[in-house]
Design an enzyme around this catalytic site. Structure first.
Site, mmCIF file in Angstrom:
data_model
loop_
_atom_site.group_PDB
_atom_site.id
_atom_site.type_symbol
_atom_site.label_atom_id
_atom_site.label_comp_id
_atom_site.label_asym_id
_atom_site.label_seq_id
_atom_site.Cartn_x
_atom_site.Cartn_y
_atom_site.Cartn_z
ATOM 1 N N ARG A 1 -31.043 18.773 -79.607
ATOM 2 C CA ARG A 1 -31.318 19.227 -80.976
ATOM 3 C C ARG A 1 -30.105 19.932 -81.553
ATOM 4 N NH1 ARG A 1 -33.492 24.093 -82.260
ATOM 5 N NH2 ARG A 1 -34.627 24.238 -80.283
ATOM 6 N N TYR B 1 -34.144 8.575 -107.150
ATOM 7 C CA TYR B 1 -35.150 8.256 -106.145
ATOM 8 C C TYR B 1 -36.392 9.121 -106.332
ATOM 9 C CZ TYR B 1 -37.398 7.895 -101.582
ATOM 10 O OH TYR B 1 -38.308 7.729 -100.570
ATOM 11 N N ASP C 1 -26.305 12.288 -104.617
ATOM 12 C CA ASP C 1 -26.891 11.267 -103.747
ATOM 13 C C ASP C 1 -26.010 10.029 -103.865
ATOM 14 O OD1 ASP C 1 -28.349 9.214 -102.568
ATOM 15 O OD2 ASP C 1 -30.287 10.002 -103.217
ATOM 16 N N LYS D 1 -30.043 2.853 -95.442
ATOM 17 C CA LYS D 1 -29.686 1.811 -96.391
ATOM 18 C C LYS D 1 -28.348 1.155 -96.026
ATOM 19 C CE LYS D 1 -33.439 3.124 -98.642
ATOM 20 N NZ LYS D 1 -33.797 4.403 -98.037
#
Length: 406
Positions: free
Chosen positions: A48, A101, A173, A198
């Site tokens: 982590r 988005y 973004d 993407k």
């Protein structure tokens, strides 16, 4: 400084010193053996906190964006959430691009609003509108360019000027453009977010997100320190396998984007000449209002094309009738996809001033042969032509329960 494709192949992708393996191994481990209490090997304790596979991908993407530090997350929304939690305080205000988005809007309006965060939606192409929306408590400006799904183009330098004037952060973004087409940090942005699902992953086989930050202090703390702590404390990290797949995809990003852009431009021009299509949204078209700005701040115009048909029945028939353009919510893979944003990616905006037009369809143009894709679009337009008509246009559509917005 090395060129883009050289960095994409080599940055953060150090060969295995033990075996000489050309591709760095996947460190599929949760924890690392210590040589003594808190005596760590190469700084690794628990995956982590750090993992060599994730570290390599973060370094690779950071180099391509020209940032100071990068952080990989389990999804694009997880990346956005971590950034917002890292820098915002209760009572803060966000200036948010109206066309973007839908999941970002949902994250802020439905989740972060519970902690006293407010936002105002603005036309991303109108700097006067952006400036007028800034309040004394505005901490963050957030813009997506090209935007999803209407492909608006924001003046990044202008947005950065406004953020600097008011002591706010500018977050961009960059999912649609990718660092191959534009690097927002070069224009004065403070942070970049990606859905690495993407174009960066590029093969529709990985889920992930990323935040890349500039060297900048905000509220007395370095952005890298703030986001890094949130990544560790919040824990929504990218796993080793996902990091490996994203890093592998990133190595060919430049090559793929050239193909995506070339094919999308060809398809956009063809669609623009078809009688069933009432409007084409693509920055590469000279008729696009953001064409000249996109030409200045981007290397190319991207692989996404949106279009409007005569009415809703035509748009729905078009989206559901093709072979190579498969119906899906995602984008950016090697295969072509078609999406009906109003009820798929932006369903939660139905009934608001930000709702997507009912006759709009979004195309993610893949790397197939353009001639085959044009033939496929012809099939879709034939279906749209058969579905449209005066009688169906005036008939009210039945109410639909909005689908889960991805």
């Amino acid at each position: 400084m090395s060129g883009f494709n050289t960095l994409a192949v080599h940055a953060g992708q150090h060969k295995d010193p033990h075996t000489g393996a050309v591709v760095p191994p996947i460190y599929q481990t949760s924890t690392f053996i210590q040589d003594g209490i808190n005596v760590l090997r190469s700084g690794h304790e628990y995956s982590r906190g750090s993992n060599p596979t994730r570290d390599g991908f973060e370094a690779q993407l950071t180099a391509l964006e020209g940032g100071a530090a990068g952080f990989a997350f389990a999804s694009g929304i997880a990346a956005e959430d971590a950034l917002l939690r890292a820098v915002l305080e209760p009572g803060d205000h966000i200036v948010l691009g109206a066309d973007g988005y839908g999941g970002t809007n949902r994250l802020i309006s439905k989740l972060h609003s519970k902690w006293g965060i407010t936002s105002s939606a603005v036309d991303i192409t109108n700097l006067d509108s952006v400036r007028a929306a800034v309040r004394p408590n505005t901490a963050l400006l957030w813009v997506e360019t090209p935007s999803n799904p209407l492909l608006g183009i924001a003046d990044l330098a202008g947005w950065a000027d406004i953020a600097r004037e008011h002591g706010a952060l500018l977050v961009v973004d960059n999912t649609f453009a990718t660092p191959y087409l534009q690097r927002p940090l070069d224009f004065g942005a403070h942070a970049v977010v990606h859905s690495t699902t993407k174009y960066i992953g590029g093969h529709s086989d990985v889920l992930g997100g990323a935040v890349i930050v500039a060297e900048h202090l905000f509220r007395g703390q370095a952005l890298a320190e703030a986001v890094g702590f949130q990544q560790f404390a919040g824990g929504a990290v990218a796993g080793p396998q996902d990091s490996y797949l994203a890093a592998r995809g990133l190595k060919t990003l430049g090559l793929r984007m050239e193909r995506h852009c070339a094919s999308a431009a060809k398809l956009a021009r063809w669609l623009d000449s078809q009688p069933e299509v009432t409007r084409v949204y693509y920055p590469g078209l000279e008729s696009h209002p953001g064409h000249e700005l996109a030409a200045r701040q981007q290397r190319g115009f991207g692989g996404i094309v949106s279009l409007q048909l005569t009415d809703e029945p035509a748009a729905r028939a078009f989206a559901e009738s093709m072979e190579y353009f498969q119906l899906s919510v995602s984008l950016g893979g090697v295969e072509s996809l078609v999406c009906y944003p109003r009820e798929m990616t932006h369903a939660s905006l139905i009934g608001t001033e930000l709702e997507i037009p009912a006759n709009l369809v979004r195309l993610s143009v893949g790397i197939e042969e353009p001639e085959d894709l044009i033939a496929d679009l012809s099939r879709g337009l034939a279906a749209a032509r058969n579905a449209a008509g005066p009688a169906r246009t005036t008939c009210p559509q039945p109410a639909r329960e909005p689908a889960l917005q991805l």
